[in-house]
Motif scaffolding. Structure first.
Motif, PDB file in Angstrom:
ATOM      1  N   GLY A 113      11.569  24.979 135.731  1.00 25.81           N
ATOM      2  CA  GLY A 113      11.478  24.882 137.385  1.00 25.81           C
ATOM      3  C   GLY A 113      10.833  25.891 138.142  1.00 25.81           C
ATOM      4  N   MET A 116       6.900  27.301 139.634  1.00 28.32           N
ATOM      5  CA  MET A 116       5.661  26.477 140.365  1.00 28.32           C
ATOM      6  C   MET A 116       5.493  25.862 141.451  1.00 28.32           C
ATOM      7  N   VAL A 118       6.492  24.358 144.458  1.00 27.13           N
ATOM      8  CA  VAL A 118       6.209  22.665 144.588  1.00 27.13           C
ATOM      9  C   VAL A 118       6.296  22.780 146.483  1.00 27.13           C
ATOM     10  N   TYR A 231       4.937  19.276 131.201  1.00 23.45           N
ATOM     11  CA  TYR A 231       6.145  19.385 131.474  1.00 23.45           C
ATOM     12  C   TYR A 231       6.891  19.839 130.056  1.00 23.45           C
ATOM     13  N   ALA A 331      11.603  24.124 141.728  1.00 27.32           N
ATOM     14  CA  ALA A 331      10.711  23.642 141.341  1.00 27.32           C
ATOM     15  C   ALA A 331      10.027  24.091 143.154  1.00 27.32           C
ATOM     16  N   LEU A 383       9.298  13.928 141.378  1.00 28.52           N
ATOM     17  CA  LEU A 383       8.577  15.535 140.268  1.00 28.52           C
ATOM     18  C   LEU A 383       9.055  15.370 138.811  1.00 28.52           C
TER      19      LEU A 383
END
Length: 475
Positions: A113, A116, A118, A231, A331, A383
């Motif tokens: 992750g 990312m 996020v 992914y 993430a 996620l």
């Protein structure tokens, strides 16, 4: 004149007609193609897979009950049955903890992750509630209480395997206490009911290719193959970690029993492919129980260890949960300390035990873990919504193999495994082993897909199992 060799089309047609493995494999490929080419139409095939799973579930509880009762009564030793249960729980805890640790190490090394970045506020936390139906995992007290049956019939009606196991243990103990002379007809009746249930399973297995086609068409049509690109790092990591864990299972099986996991995989290849296609280990539980018994594991060990493992030994789920927890933390930019990761292992050791049979249980376990840490936003679990279904294959294979290895290991540990019979069965030498090329799809004569384990002609030196023989004196 030399005998004529059938043409290639005839050989292919014969294989498709007689081999369950070939039928399921073709259905798997066809389902993927239909899901890819006609995604809108493909989702309508989901009832095929769901209907098959429902049919199989109808026979699981009575089958487990019969196998356990007969196993206890014929073994004639309730203390041995208790030892098998304790040893199974010890094995389950070691195996599931090893899976959790492997997942954490893999996620730390690869960092699926990382990068990312996020924003948790951009995630739809309500989608997780929709997936889980607003449910929650039971507490330890609730889990223990739920394992105790409220009524004899209710345990079977609700398919509560732990409750059925408890009832089976009580009935088996009662038969031992009363002795064969006081209840001479009960044990033979249960034994015969077991044969009937296995035959019913054989009939249902004829629908397996339709179930795999419907399940795969729905999966690809609903989720598409594009999610695998998004992914890719996480998916590859989970499957590689699962392969590593299975390799460790292979080593453990070899050390404890001397058996080969790869030969066992070939032995249950039809069941494994069916479990992959339907994303359900329950769909193959009756068949796997039968094959483990034919491979030399004693009835009481198979009847107790395998069903209990479905609740206590979810190795694939443990791998996924540990990797998933670190994935969502990475993430959203949260760096978990070593102490927090130890907490993850401890929490997941508890939450994973109550996951079986609960819709969206993986998300509930991840949410519980995130809440216990206090550092990961609970909404970040969303996620994994897009990739969770892709992970089913990994979880199914790892869970199934983990439980089968547990049956062999605990049986060997307790002296309830016929090693010579197991080796000959896995090598294809034992006459009782189902013919892999004519198994369960229906033979030329239209015989039952699953023969009772009594109809055997064992090789020299192998003890014969005769279910119709008078029950031994017990008590």
């Amino acid at each position: 004149m030399p005998p004529s060799v059938p043409s290639l089309p005839r050989r292919v047609a014969r294989t498709l007609r007689t081999s369950l493995f070939a039928q399921v494999l073709c259905a798997l490929v066809l389902g993927i193609l239909v899901g890819k080419l006609w995604p809108d139409t493909a989702t309508a095939f989901q009832p095929l897979g769901d209907g098959f799973t429902r049919l199989i579930k109808t026979v699981i509880s009575p089958l487990v009950f019969c196998v356990v009762v007969v196993g206890i009564a014929k073994a004639g030793d309730l203390k041995a049955f208790g030892r098998i249960g304790v040893k199974a729980l010890v094995w389950f805890e070691v195996a599931s903890t090893a899976a959790l640790v492997i997942g954490l190490v893999a996620a730390n090394v690869v960092g699926p992750g990382k990068g990312m970045n996020v924003d948790p506020s951009s995630l739809d936390a309500a989608a997780v509630d929709q997936t889980t139906g607003g449910g929650q995992l039971p507490s330890t007290t609730e889990f223990v209480l739920n394992a105790l049956p409220e009524s004899f019939v209710g345990a079977f009606a609700e398919n509560e395997l732990l409750q059925v196991l408890i009832l089976a243990c009580l009935v088996g103990a009662a038969l031992l206490h009363l002795g064969h002379t006081r209840v001479p007809k009960i044990l033979p009746a249960i034994d015969q009911a077991q044969d009937v249930i296995f035959t019913v399973v054989g009939f249902i297995m004829r629908l397996a290719p339709l179930a795999v086609f419907g399940a795969m068409a729905h999966l690809v049509g609903n989720y598409g193959l594009g999610v695998m690109k998004t992914y890719a790092k996480l998916i590859v990591l989970c499957y590689v970690a699962a392969a590593l864990f299975i390799a460790l299972l292979s080593v453990a099986l070899r050390l404890v029993t001397g058996l080969s996991l790869w030969k066992f995989l070939r032995y249950i290849r039809e069941e494994m492919l069916l479990a992959l296609g339907t994303a359900s280990t329950e769909a193959v539980m009756p068949r796997v129980m039968q094959k483990l018994r034919r491979a030399g594991a004693r009835d009481d060990a198979v009847g107790l260890v395998l069903p209990t493992g479905y609740s206590f030994n979810l190795d694939g789920a443990s791998l996924y949960l540990s990797i998933g927890t670190l994935f969502i933390a990475q993430a959203v930019g949260v760096d978990l300390s070593l102490g927090q990761q130890v907490t993850v292992v401890l929490v997941l050791m508890l939450t994973s035990k109550g996951m079986a049979g609960i819709p969206g249980s993986a998300f509930l376990a991840l949410s519980a873990t995130a809440s216990s840490l206090g550092a990961i936003p609970a909404g970040a679990v969303a996620l994994l919504l897009g990739v969770d279904r892709i992970m089913d294959s990994m979880r199914v294979v790892t869970n199934l193999l983990g439980n089968c290895v547990a049956v062999f290991a605990v049986s060997r540990w307790e002296g309830a495994l016929d090693i010579d019979r197991a080796r000959k069965t896995l090598d294809g030498e034992y006459a009782a082993e189902p013919d892999d090329e004519k198994d369960d799809a229906g033979s030329d004569g239209g015989e039952s897909a699953v023969e009772p384990p009594a109809v055997i002609d064992p090789a020299p030196g192998i003890p014969t199992q005769k279910p119709k023989e008078p029950a031994p004196e017990v008590g």
